[in-house]
Design a protein around this motif. Structure first.
Motif, PDB file in Angstrom:
ATOM      1  N   UNK A 286     -10.349  -5.518   3.960  1.00 26.49           N
ATOM      2  CA  UNK A 286     -10.622  -5.589   2.522  1.00 26.49           C
ATOM      3  C   UNK A 286     -11.127  -4.233   2.012  1.00 26.49           C
ATOM      4  N   UNK A 287     -10.647  -3.840   0.848  1.00 27.35           N
ATOM      5  CA  UNK A 287     -11.036  -2.554   0.274  1.00 27.35           C
ATOM      6  C   UNK A 287     -10.067  -1.428   0.578  1.00 27.35           C
ATOM      7  N   UNK A 288      -9.167  -1.614   1.555  1.00 27.73           N
ATOM      8  CA  UNK A 288      -8.210  -0.565   1.916  1.00 27.73           C
ATOM      9  C   UNK A 288      -7.040  -0.593   0.934  1.00 27.73           C
ATOM     10  N   UNK A 289      -6.932   0.436   0.113  1.00 30.39           N
ATOM     11  CA  UNK A 289      -5.823   0.576  -0.830  1.00 30.39           C
ATOM     12  C   UNK A 289      -5.156   1.926  -0.597  1.00 30.39           C
ATOM     13  N   UNK A 290      -3.872   1.883  -0.270  1.00 29.58           N
ATOM     14  CA  UNK A 290      -3.105   3.087   0.045  1.00 29.58           C
ATOM     15  C   UNK A 290      -2.038   3.279  -1.025  1.00 29.58           C
ATOM     16  N   UNK A 291      -1.955   4.500  -1.535  1.00 28.72           N
ATOM     17  CA  UNK A 291      -1.086   4.821  -2.668  1.00 28.72           C
ATOM     18  C   UNK A 291      -0.240   6.043  -2.326  1.00 28.72           C
ATOM     19  N   UNK A 316       1.760   1.677  -5.342  1.00 27.77           N
ATOM     20  CA  UNK A 316       0.718   1.063  -4.519  1.00 27.77           C
ATOM     21  C   UNK A 316       1.395   0.403  -3.324  1.00 27.77           C
ATOM     22  N   UNK A 317       1.086   0.890  -2.144  1.00 33.82           N
ATOM     23  CA  UNK A 317       1.701   0.399  -0.915  1.00 33.82           C
ATOM     24  C   UNK A 317       0.888  -0.724  -0.292  1.00 33.82           C
ATOM     25  N   UNK A 318      -0.410  -0.518  -0.211  1.00 31.47           N
ATOM     26  CA  UNK A 318      -1.345  -1.511   0.312  1.00 31.47           C
ATOM     27  C   UNK A 318      -2.472  -1.651  -0.701  1.00 31.47           C
ATOM     28  N   UNK A 319      -2.769  -2.886  -1.117  1.00 29.99           N
ATOM     29  CA  UNK A 319      -3.832  -3.113  -2.103  1.00 29.99           C
ATOM     30  C   UNK A 319      -4.851  -4.084  -1.545  1.00 29.99           C
ATOM     31  N   UNK A 320      -6.086  -3.609  -1.422  1.00 30.07           N
ATOM     32  CA  UNK A 320      -7.178  -4.432  -0.892  1.00 30.07           C
ATOM     33  C   UNK A 320      -6.786  -5.045   0.454  1.00 30.07           C
ATOM     34  N   UNK A 321      -6.055  -4.254   1.247  1.00 26.87           N
ATOM     35  CA  UNK A 321      -5.670  -4.689   2.581  1.00 26.87           C
ATOM     36  C   UNK A 321      -4.354  -5.433   2.677  1.00 26.87           C
ATOM     37  N   UNK A 322      -3.730  -5.785   1.530  1.00 22.52           N
ATOM     38  CA  UNK A 322      -2.489  -6.567   1.514  1.00 22.52           C
ATOM     39  C   UNK A 322      -1.296  -5.638   1.293  1.00 22.52           C
ATOM     40  N   UNK A 323      -0.259  -5.760   2.128  1.00 22.94           N
ATOM     41  CA  UNK A 323       0.940  -4.935   1.993  1.00 22.94           C
ATOM     42  C   UNK A 323       1.705  -5.349   0.742  1.00 22.94           C
TER      43      UNK A 323
END
Length: 475
Positions: A286-291, A316-323
């Motif tokens: 949770x909290x991991x957001x990859x852009x 946005x590739x990964x938002x709050x840990x969700x792909x």
């Protein structure tokens, strides 16, 4: 005062190729294809290398050519030449006859865009040759004067200026003018018979102005020297599974390699990525957001349009840990039934585009970096990385640290040498236990390799606390 010449004049000339002829040839040679384009490019580049107290290398080159690509289904036909002429393009079109005929409705062209994320001016032409050499001489002398332990100084200045035009058979036309500059400083320090190195680089899609500012190159000297002197005091790195704190900015290169490549569309369409078929699943804490964002002003990895003419964007590739999705060029987006994201990139007119990263980073969180450090009783702090390798299928990676420290009872301890981080992309994101509020992009030095092609790229991240990483050490 005379107006600046039109950059497109470097692509077109009477008797060779005109814009109208380019449009007609694209329509003629690609009429039986599902998709494709005529890609025209002019590029000028220069590189100055100062080493051992003297100018060692000085290179200047100019090149121009075209790449003609036709796509039918999953098949691609491609031909290129360094002769921008109607006759050469027509000959290249013969290659595309080997493709199967178009199978269905052609995809729509990219959306039109007239935005400019960087200047059209050429950095190469605005500063005289002698001043570029003088800058490197000045940096060399200043670095040697900083500390008696400085044994060697190497510095380099590079710049390029490229004009590209993308001509499609449906009448779409897009032009982009791309500057790029970079300054690097490397210092070898010696003490008691031991030698260690420190490096620093900076750059982006701008002119040479900032690199000539003494405040900037002096900062580069200080950073390189500090790293070299720190490494002189380093001790053997510990080994084993431990908690790792990664610093902000350039350490995002670990994210780029361990996770980024696995989120590119081609690997996922073919089912060869560790992230294939996992849209909607949790792949990070949770909290991991990859852009990935190629639309950031003046950044090294940014492009006003990608090499297929699609405007770049924030993806946005990964938002709050969700792909959430993948980076896409036109071919893979069409075959996967999704929209292109502006990630179709190529090294030059002699290469086909493929899904590639632009500026890829993790967004910041809410944690205080000092508080994250205080949580660690025994671990390492990785401030800077060197080379790394990743296996796309498994996501396994190995990274070497160029500057790292022991963490002892929540505080930075002795610098260490020979530390490598070993893990795999899909699990490393789930091991993130703290995300700093200090997200930073790198200084503008990234080069990304894939499929034999190299392109400039940007990385970034906040301070990260990661539990259970394997550290390969020398102790």
């Amino acid at each position: 005062m005379a107006s600046a010449p039109d950059p497109r004049s470097l692509l077109y000339s009477p008797g060779q190729l005109t814009p109208d002829e380019a449009q007609a040839l694209a329509a003629e040679t690609l009429k039986a294809c599902d998709d494709g384009e005529l890609y025209l490019q002019f590029i000028a580049s220069e590189a100055f290398g100062f080493d051992d107290g003297r100018l060692k290398t000085c290179d200047y080159s100019r090149d121009a050519g075209f790449g003609l690509r036709g796509v039918s289904g999953e098949m691609t036909g491609f031909a290129h030449a360094n002769d921008i002429s109607a006759a050469a393009i027509r000959r290249a079109g013969e290659t595309l006859r080997l493709l199967d005929p178009a199978r269905g409705e052609r995809p729509a062209p990219p959306r039109a865009s007239n935005r400019h994320l960087y200047t059209d001016a050429s950095p190469l032409d605005l500063v005289p040759f002698a001043e570029k050499v003088k800058l490197l001489e000045t940096i060399d002398a200043a670095a040697r004067a900083r500390d008696p332990r400085v044994a060697q100084v190497s510095c380099s200045l590079t710049g390029s200026w490229s004009v590209v035009e993308i001509v499609r058979p449906d009448g779409f036309l897009a032009t982009d003018v791309r500057p790029l500059v970079r300054l690097n400083v490397s210092i070898v320090a010696e003490s008691n018979g031991r030698r260690e190195t420190g490096t620093f680089g900076m750059g982006g899609r701008w002119l040479y102005d900032d690199l000539f500012d003494p405040a900037h190159w002096n900062r580069g000297i200080d950073a390189a020297l500090n790293q070299a002197l720190t490494n002189l005091e380093s001790v053997d790195a510990p080994a084993g599974e431990m908690t790792v704190v990664c610093g902000p900015g350039w350490p995002g290169v670990l994210l780029h390699e361990a996770v980024g490549h696995g989120l590119e569309g081609d690997f996922n369409r073919k089912g060869t990525s560790a992230f294939s078929g996992r849209i909607g699943e949790r792949v990070g804490a949770p909290g991991v957001t990859v852009v990935d964002d190629g639309s950031i002003l003046n950044r090294r990895g940014s492009l006003s349009i990608d090499d297929e003419g699609t405007p770049t964007q924030e993806t946005v590739l990964i938002e709050d840990g969700i792909l959430k999705g993948y980076m896409q060029d036109r071919l893979n987006a069409r075959l996967m039934g999704v929209e292109a994201t502006g990630n179709g990139r190529r090294e030059s007119y002699g290469h086909v585009p493929m899904p590639r990263m632009t500026n890829t980073f993790m967004r910041g969180g809410n944690d205080d970096p000092a508080e994250l450090l205080s949580r660690v009783k025994n671990g390492i702090y990785a401030k800077s990385f060197g080379g790394g390798q990743v296996d796309i299928v498994s996501g396994k990676f190995v990274f070497s640290c160029t500057e790292a420290y022991k963490i002892e009872s929540g505080k930075l301890g002795a610098p260490i040498k020979g530390a490598t981080l070993i893990g795999d992309g899909p699990s490393v994101l789930t091991r993130v236990k703290g995300i700093g509020n200090d997200m930073a992009l790198d200084e503008g030095i990234g080069v990304c390799g894939k499929g034999g092609q190299s392109v400039p790229a940007g990385v970034g991240q906040p301070t990260l606390l990661i539990e259970g990483l394997t550290v390969g050490g020398t102790a």
